[in-house]
Scaffold this motif. Structure first.
Motif, short mmCIF file in Angstrom:
data_model
loop_
_atom_site.label_atom_id
_atom_site.label_comp_id
_atom_site.label_asym_id
_atom_site.label_seq_id
_atom_site.Cartn_x
_atom_site.Cartn_y
_atom_site.Cartn_z
N ASN A 1 2.90 -8.40 -17.04
CA ASN A 1 1.51 -8.11 -17.35
C ASN A 1 0.56 -8.62 -16.27
O ASN A 1 -0.64 -8.75 -16.50
CB ASN A 1 1.13 -8.71 -18.71
N LYS A 2 1.13 -8.91 -15.14
CA LYS A 2 0.28 -9.39 -14.04
C LYS A 2 -0.49 -8.22 -13.40
O LYS A 2 -0.06 -7.08 -13.43
CB LYS A 2 1.15 -10.07 -12.98
N HIS A 3 -1.61 -8.56 -12.79
CA HIS A 3 -2.36 -7.54 -12.07
C HIS A 3 -1.50 -6.96 -10.95
O HIS A 3 -0.67 -7.65 -10.37
CB HIS A 3 -3.64 -8.13 -11.47
N PHE A 4 -1.77 -5.70 -10.65
CA PHE A 4 -0.90 -5.01 -9.69
C PHE A 4 -1.73 -4.15 -8.74
O PHE A 4 -2.65 -3.45 -9.17
CB PHE A 4 0.06 -4.11 -10.48
N ILE A 5 -1.37 -4.20 -7.48
CA ILE A 5 -2.06 -3.36 -6.52
C ILE A 5 -1.03 -2.56 -5.72
O ILE A 5 -0.12 -3.12 -5.12
CB ILE A 5 -2.92 -4.21 -5.57
N GLY A 6 -1.14 -1.26 -5.77
CA GLY A 6 -0.17 -0.40 -5.08
C GLY A 6 -0.87 0.44 -4.03
O GLY A 6 -1.81 1.16 -4.33
N GLN A 7 -0.38 0.33 -2.82
CA GLN A 7 -0.94 1.15 -1.75
C GLN A 7 0.13 2.11 -1.24
O GLN A 7 1.22 1.70 -0.84
CB GLN A 7 -1.42 0.25 -0.60
N ALA A 8 -0.17 3.38 -1.30
CA ALA A 8 0.76 4.39 -0.79
C ALA A 8 -0.06 5.64 -0.52
O ALA A 8 -1.02 5.92 -1.24
CB ALA A 8 1.86 4.67 -1.80
N GLN A 9 0.35 6.38 0.48
CA GLN A 9 -0.47 7.52 0.87
C GLN A 9 -0.48 8.62 -0.19
O GLN A 9 0.30 8.60 -1.14
CB GLN A 9 -0.04 8.06 2.23
N THR A 10 -1.35 9.57 0.01
CA THR A 10 -1.50 10.68 -0.92
C THR A 10 -0.20 11.45 -1.07
O THR A 10 0.53 11.63 -0.10
CB THR A 10 -2.60 11.62 -0.39
N GLY A 11 0.06 11.88 -2.28
CA GLY A 11 1.23 12.73 -2.50
C GLY A 11 2.51 11.97 -2.72
O GLY A 11 3.60 12.52 -2.64
#
Ligand code: ADP
Ligand code: MG
Length: 396
Positions: free
Chosen positions: A42-52
Motif C-alpha cells: 500500500n505504499k505510494h508508487f511512481i511509474g515512469q514509462a513511455q507512451t504505449g
C-alpha cells in the motif's frame, strides 16, 4: 530471458479471465514491475514509462483488487488530463473489471453537471475517473466525497501538469483520505512533477522503464526534405503511396490541422481533424470515426492526440519537425506496437533539416533520408491497385 505471464502474477481470476479474452498473455515491462508490487503493498508508487507501454492496465489490475465491491462509496479516484483519456481509462476499468461488478463514473468538463451529479448519487460508484477541473468542482459543490478513498491515481501526470492542472491536482491530493495510497504514472519526470512528489508522496516506490523501444526495429523511420511551400504535395504523395494507410498526420498548429485536413479531403481522402478548438461533441465524433476505422487518416496536434489509444497504426506522419525531441518519440510510438510493423515519416523543411540530427541523437538511431515517390511511381501503384481489384472480381 524468462517470460513471465499474467498467470504467474497472482491476479484475481475474474480479471485474469478478461486478460485471456483480450489475448493479453505477457505483461509489459511496467506491468511486470507495477502489478506484483501493487498487489502486495500500500505504499505510494511512481511509474515512469513511455507512451504505449500499457500503463493503464498496470494500475487498473491492482486497483480492481483493492476495492471492496460490497461497499458503495468512492474508494478510488483516477485523474487524467483530458476527457478522452479519462473516458479511455474508465473503459479499461470497466472492461478489466467486467466480472467483478465494479461501478465507475467518469467526470469531465465541457458538459452539463446534471448527469454526472445524478450518476454520483444514484450509481454510487466505487471508482471515479475524471479530469482535474470538473473533479474539484464537484468536490466543492459537495457532490463528490473523497473522505473514504483507499487509492488515488494520477495518470499521464506530466501532461496534466503541462496543461496547467498542477494546483487542481494538488487540491485533490489534499482532499483524499489520509492513508490513501497514491500512484502516479507519467512518461516523463519534469521538475514540476518532482516537486509534487516531494510534497505529497511520502517515501514512494519508484520504477523507471528505460526507453528501449526508442530504437524500435518495428518502426521504419524516414525523413523527407521538402520546401515549406511543397509540404502539402509531399504529404499527399506519401498518403497516395500508402493505399492501406491507417495513420495520424501530426501538425504543429491548430490552423495547420485544418489546412492539411482540407487539402487531403480535397484530394478525395477520408480524413478527420482533431484539435483543441473543436467542441467536445465534435471531437468525440472525429475520434470515434477514426477509432472505428471508418476514417483512415486523423490530422491533429500533439495535445489533441496525447494518450489517445488507437492500435495498429500503419503510419505516423510528421507534417514538419515536431516541436521537441520528446514529442517525436511520443508520436512515432503510436505505430509499430505489439510486434506490428509501422512507418514513421517526417516531412521537414530544407531550413530545418538540422533538427533531424538532434532527433537522431535523442533516439540514438539514424533516420533514413528518403525520396518522395514520383508521380510515375504513384501512377504505377494506382494501376496495380486497380488490377488487383479486377483480379479479385475475376476470381470471385
Ligand atoms: P500507456 O498508458 O502507457 O500509453 P496504454 O495503457 O494506453 O499505454 O496501452 C497501450 C496499448 O497496449 C493498449 O492498446 C493496450 O490495450 C495494449 N496493451 C497493454 N498491455 C498489454 C499487454 N500486456 N499485452 C498486449 N497489449 C497490451
Ligand atoms: Mg496512458
Amino acid at each position: 530471458m524468462s517470460k513471465i505471464t499474467f498467470k504467474d502474477l497472482k491476479i484475481d481470476p475474474n480479471v485474469l479471465k478478461v486478460l485471456q479474452e483480450m489475448k493479453f498473455e505477457t505483461p509489459t515491462e511496467i506491468q511486470e514491475k507495477a502489478i506484483p508490487y501493487l498487489l502486495d503493498s500500500n505504499k505510494h508508487f511512481i511509474g515512469q514509462a513511455q507512451t504505449g507501454t500499457g500503463k493503464t492496465a498496470a494500475f487498473t489490475i491492482p486497483l480492481l483488487e483493492k476495492l471492496d465491491f460490497e461497499v458503495s462509496h468512492v474508494q478510488a479516484i483516477v485523474l487524467a488530463p483530458t476527457r478522452e483519456l479519462a473516458m479511455q481509462v474508465e473503459e479499461e476499468i470497466k472492461k478489466l473489471g467486467k466480472y467483478t461488478g465494479v461501478k465507475t463514473t467518469c467526470l469531465y468538463g465541457g458538459t452539463a453537471y446534471e448527469g454526472q451529479i445524478t450518476a454520483l448519487k444514484t450509481k454510487k460508484p466505487q471508482v471515479v475517473v475524471g479530469t482535474p477541473g470538473r473533479v474539484i468542482d464537484l468536490i466543492k459543490k459537495k457532490f463528490l466525497k473523497l473522505e473514504k478513498t483507499n487509492i488515488c491515481i494520477l495518470d499521464e501526470a506530466d501532461e496534466m501538469l503541462n496543461m496547467g492542472f498542477a494546483e487542481d491536482v494538488q487540491f485533490v491530493l489534499d482532499e483524499v483520505a489520509k492513508d490513501t495510497q497514491l500512484l502516479m504514472f507519467s512518461a516523463t519526470m519534469p521538475h514540476s512533477i518532482k516537486s509534487m512528489i516531494q510534497r505529497s508522496f511520502d517515501d514512494p516506490f519508484m520504477v523507471k522503464i528505460e526507453k528501449k523501444s526508442l530504437s524500435n526495429e518495428d518502426i521504419d523511420q524516414k525523413y523527407f526534405i521538402v520546401r515549406e511551400k511543397h509540404f502539402k504535395e509531399a504529404l499527399a504523395r506519401l498518403v497516395d503511396n500508402a493505399p492501406n494507410i491507417y495513420g495520424i498526420v501530426f501538425c504543429r498548429t491548430k490552423l495547420e490541422t485544418k489546412d492539411v485536413g482540407d487539402e487531403l479531403k480535397g484530394r478525395g481522402h477520408l480524413v478527420e481533424v482533431l484539435n483543441g478548438d473543436m467542441g467536445q461533441l465534435e471531437r468525440d465524433h472525429s475520434m470515434k470515426k477514426f477509432k472505428t476505422g471508418k476514417v483512415k487518416i486523423l490530422v491533429c496536434t500533439d495535445v489533441a492526440a496525447r494518450g489517445i489509444d488507437v492500435n495498429n497504426l500503419t503510419h505516423v506522419i510528421n507534417y514538419g519537425l515536431p516541436r521537441d525531441n520528446e514529442s517525436y518519440v511520443h508520436r512515432i510510438g503510436r505505430t509499430g506496437r505489439a510486434g506490428m510493423k509501422g512507418s514513421a515519416f517526417t516531412i521537414v523543411g530544407s531550413r530545418n533539416a538540422n533538427g533531424i540530427r538532434s532527433v537522431e541523437k535523442h533516439i540514438n538511431k539514424k533516420i533514413e533520408l528518403a525520396k518522395l515517390p514520383t508521380i510515375i511511381e504513384l501512377k504505377t501503384k494506382l494501376v496495380e491497385k486497380e488490377l488487383e481489384g479486377a483480379q479479385q472480381i475475376y476470381e470471385a
